[in-house]
Enzyme design. Sequence first.
Site, short mmCIF file in Angstrom:
data_model
loop_
_atom_site.label_atom_id
_atom_site.label_comp_id
_atom_site.label_asym_id
_atom_site.label_seq_id
_atom_site.Cartn_x
_atom_site.Cartn_y
_atom_site.Cartn_z
N TYR A 198 4.20 -5.97 16.89
CA TYR A 198 4.47 -5.24 15.67
C TYR A 198 5.26 -3.78 16.18
CZ TYR A 198 3.24 -1.68 12.27
OH TYR A 198 3.41 -0.78 11.06
N ASP A 253 10.47 -6.77 -3.69
CA ASP A 253 8.96 -7.03 -2.88
C ASP A 253 9.17 -8.63 -3.13
OD1 ASP A 253 6.58 -5.32 -2.09
OD2 ASP A 253 6.13 -7.50 -2.16
N ASN A 254 8.50 -9.24 -1.93
CA ASN A 254 8.20 -10.78 -2.38
C ASN A 254 6.83 -11.14 -2.49
OD1 ASN A 254 6.92 -10.45 0.07
ND2 ASN A 254 8.32 -11.72 1.54
N ALA A 271 -8.46 -5.23 21.79
CA ALA A 271 -7.24 -5.22 22.73
C ALA A 271 -6.29 -4.35 22.06
CB ALA A 271 -6.79 -6.49 22.98
N TYR A 316 0.74 -1.26 -0.10
CA TYR A 316 -0.06 -0.04 -0.09
C TYR A 316 0.70 1.18 0.09
CZ TYR A 316 -3.04 3.69 2.12
OH TYR A 316 -3.73 4.73 2.49
N ILE A 317 1.66 1.42 0.93
CA ILE A 317 2.54 2.81 1.01
C ILE A 317 3.50 2.80 0.10
CG2 ILE A 317 3.84 4.22 2.66
CD1 ILE A 317 1.98 3.01 4.87
N ASP A 367 13.04 -11.69 -1.41
CA ASP A 367 12.85 -11.66 -0.06
C ASP A 367 13.93 -11.02 0.66
OD1 ASP A 367 10.76 -13.47 2.24
OD2 ASP A 367 12.77 -12.36 2.62
N ASN A 400 10.56 -11.57 9.80
CA ASN A 400 10.52 -10.83 8.69
C ASN A 400 11.04 -9.41 8.57
OD1 ASN A 400 9.94 -10.25 5.75
ND2 ASN A 400 7.72 -9.93 6.37
N THR A 448 2.56 -9.89 0.95
CA THR A 448 1.55 -8.89 1.14
C THR A 448 1.31 -7.90 0.11
OG1 THR A 448 2.66 -7.52 2.73
CG2 THR A 448 1.28 -9.39 3.75
N1 UFG Z 1 -12.11 0.47 14.28
C1 UFG Z 1 -13.33 0.10 14.69
N2 UFG Z 1 -14.01 -0.99 13.86
C2 UFG Z 1 -13.21 -1.41 12.90
C3 UFG Z 1 -11.88 -0.89 12.83
C4 UFG Z 1 -11.39 -0.22 13.45
O1 UFG Z 1 -13.86 0.48 15.75
O2 UFG Z 1 -13.95 -2.07 12.24
C5 UFG Z 1 -11.34 1.37 15.19
C6 UFG Z 1 -10.17 0.76 15.79
O3 UFG Z 1 -10.67 0.31 17.14
C7 UFG Z 1 -9.27 2.24 16.28
C8 UFG Z 1 -9.53 2.93 15.05
O4 UFG Z 1 -10.73 2.42 14.59
O5 UFG Z 1 -9.84 2.83 17.34
C9 UFG Z 1 -8.69 2.99 13.98
O6 UFG Z 1 -8.35 1.49 13.69
P1 UFG Z 1 -7.30 1.05 12.49
O7 UFG Z 1 -7.20 -0.55 12.72
O8 UFG Z 1 -7.68 1.70 11.37
O9 UFG Z 1 -5.78 1.57 13.01
P2 UFG Z 1 -4.93 1.60 14.32
O10 UFG Z 1 -5.36 2.79 15.02
O11 UFG Z 1 -5.19 0.39 15.21
O12 UFG Z 1 -3.65 1.35 13.77
C10 UFG Z 1 -2.70 2.32 13.15
C11 UFG Z 1 -2.00 1.63 11.97
C12 UFG Z 1 -1.08 0.58 12.72
C13 UFG Z 1 -0.16 1.38 14.03
C14 UFG Z 1 -1.07 1.84 14.79
C15 UFG Z 1 -0.34 2.68 15.82
O13 UFG Z 1 -2.63 0.93 11.08
O14 UFG Z 1 0.17 0.11 11.72
O15 UFG Z 1 -2.08 2.91 14.23
O16 UFG Z 1 -0.93 2.69 17.09
F1 UFG Z 1 0.46 0.21 14.46
#
Ligand code: UFG
Length: 329
Positions: A141, A31-32, A283, A11-12, A51, A92, A35
Amino acid sequence: MSILVTGGAGYIGSHAVRGLIDKGYDVVIVDNLETGYQKAIDPRARFYNGDIRNIGFLNDMFSKEDINGVIHFAANSLVGESMVNPLKYFDNNVHGTQVLLTAMLKSKIKHIVFSSTAATYGEPVRIPIDETHPTHPINPYGEAKLMMEKLIKWTSTAHDLTYVSLRYFNVAGAHPSGEIGESHNPETHLIPIILQVPLGKREKLSVFGDDYDTKDGTCIRDYIHIEDLVNAHIKALEYLIEGNTSDIFNLGSGDGYSIYEMLEAAKEVTAFDIPFEITARRAGDPAVLIASNQKAKDILGWSPKYTDVKDIIKSAWQFHKKFPDGFKE
Ligand code: UFG
């Protein structure tokens, strides 16, 4: 002189490749395709399918190309997956970076821009989060990304190598052409998931918790458009090539939006009424993540152009309407 983009089919990475080529850089992709997607690869770049943990493959590629700098994206990037399979992330992401650095030193490559994350900070102790905020990751992560930052820092201390680590907040949106965008399988990110509802792929959005200590009870995040993010990488690369010192920068918009605000914005952009339900907290989700982006503004001379989250959603919507199933191959 060329720039190597590892993870250039992701993506990025795929957006960075286009940004670099559009600015006149010659680009090599490694890129392998674990994903990443063949379809996301810019045909104007030279692609090496392999890889980063394979030192022979990397040495061979570096011997064929005249690389001036590396932008390193290649990594697994799902927080949830890292909790159940941490060794995948240490292998990885961390080991892969160690091998990449070894090959870079052998070929005397002097600059690396590294794709890091706000997950290195863990649960915030103050908002906005600046680069001096303590780093206590709460998942493998984030821990792996912090280890990768440290690998790069100590290699840079000992050898002729400078680096910029960029800690991203929530990256979103798509290329203005609508030809590439965010496509993960499975999808876990908020904006693509919201947009699956008007696309008819999902009945409703599950909001993970409405009892956080925020203005409306839902989590607040800092969404940064992929184009702004890519521009910061190019500025960071040029900063290093100009001979500046290694550093770490946050990349975020500096503004926070709750999930309800994102939902309202998406309803407006798509003209669909998007139903939702409240489900349990996920979580490891901090209540609020907002970046201080002052350091990148001051030192890199960067600032985000997308300041309205509706424009970010609009750009994602353009891609998802064109590719309702993402880049499934
Ligand atoms: N959320 C929902 N429902 C969904 C999906 C997400 O309510 O179906 C909420 C999550 O709980 C969160 C917010 O939307 O509060 C954003 O969630 P994302 O999964 O889109 O993104 P995150 O904030 O969890 O993750 C991002 C990056 C990660 C990075 C992280 C840093 O995508 O790579 O921030 O904390 F690790």
